[in-house]
Design an enzyme around this catalytic site. Sequence first.
Site, short mmCIF file in Angstrom:
data_model
loop_
_atom_site.label_atom_id
_atom_site.label_comp_id
_atom_site.label_asym_id
_atom_site.label_seq_id
_atom_site.Cartn_x
_atom_site.Cartn_y
_atom_site.Cartn_z
N HIS A 174 0.82 -1.22 0.00
CA HIS A 174 0.00 0.00 0.00
C HIS A 174 0.85 1.27 0.00
O HIS A 174 0.36 2.34 -0.35
CB HIS A 174 -0.98 0.00 1.18
CG HIS A 174 -0.38 0.33 2.51
ND1 HIS A 174 -0.01 -0.63 3.43
CD2 HIS A 174 -0.08 1.53 3.08
CE1 HIS A 174 0.48 -0.04 4.51
NE2 HIS A 174 0.46 1.27 4.32
N ASP A 206 -0.38 -7.72 1.75
CA ASP A 206 0.15 -6.36 1.69
C ASP A 206 1.68 -6.34 1.82
O ASP A 206 2.24 -5.88 2.82
CB ASP A 206 -0.49 -5.51 2.79
CG ASP A 206 -0.11 -4.03 2.71
OD1 ASP A 206 0.31 -3.59 1.61
OD2 ASP A 206 -0.22 -3.34 3.73
N SER A 238 4.33 2.24 8.33
CA SER A 238 4.01 1.25 7.31
C SER A 238 5.24 0.81 6.53
O SER A 238 6.12 1.61 6.22
CB SER A 238 2.99 1.82 6.33
OG SER A 238 1.72 1.93 6.91
#
Length: 259
Positions: free
Chosen positions: A71, A116, A209
């Site tokens: 992402h 992901d 992230s």
Amino acid sequence: MQGMLLPLMFWMLWIRESVAEELELRRSPRIVGGHPSDVWHQPHMVNIRRRGNFECGGSLVTPRCVLTAAHCLNDGNPSDFVVRGGVTYLSDMRNSRYVRKILMPSAYSRTTLDHDVALLQLKQPLQASIAKPISLAVRSPRPGSFVRVSGWGLTDSSSTSLPNQLQSVHVQVMPQRECRDLYRGYRNITSSMFCASVPGLKDACAGDSGGPVVNSNGILVGVVSWGRAHRCAARDSPGVYSDVSYLSDWIADNIHRYC
């Protein structure tokens, strides 16, 4: 003897950092990002820039490839990204490497954040004098075990600016069923994910992230993926991570082909 010393040194560093965190928590129980760290402890740690701005963390898995969260790279072209390794501070502009190719699993979903993970193939390698690749897990982390999460993300849900220095925090892996119950109605916890936090005290947060989740043996077990928006370290919102072991077939195949 030298081969035995390396795991022992890593374990001693792990214990020292854990004790430092506990002392810090007693002084200020609202800390989310843990404690300041440096790349000497985590030579695999890299930061990823998109058009000059910090985007995400990542882990060097070979001298030419970085593992991060898919992402982080949505709608991006390789030319948009630069990877920097061997730096503790975001303000440190050394050791830049341009990206040749972006690799994502076909099963990755922007909606569910299933699968992901992504690999960035670098145009030039990051030499061992700058950064060192990390080994990948072949087993999922056990519920109840502690793992270390690192990144340059927010140190509190109410923060508006990122820390300049790399941060690390130790969080506890929770049973899959417990995490699914907490996120029911918000987003599904799939088999490619696991959850970890210290409820109400420690967690990853926005900006972390793509960063590494490492076990006490120095093995990469996860990639920072997602959590409930604006609820970092909340009791009902553990951090959610991509499971490196579950995704190992895709990761290993693409490392073999491109790295």
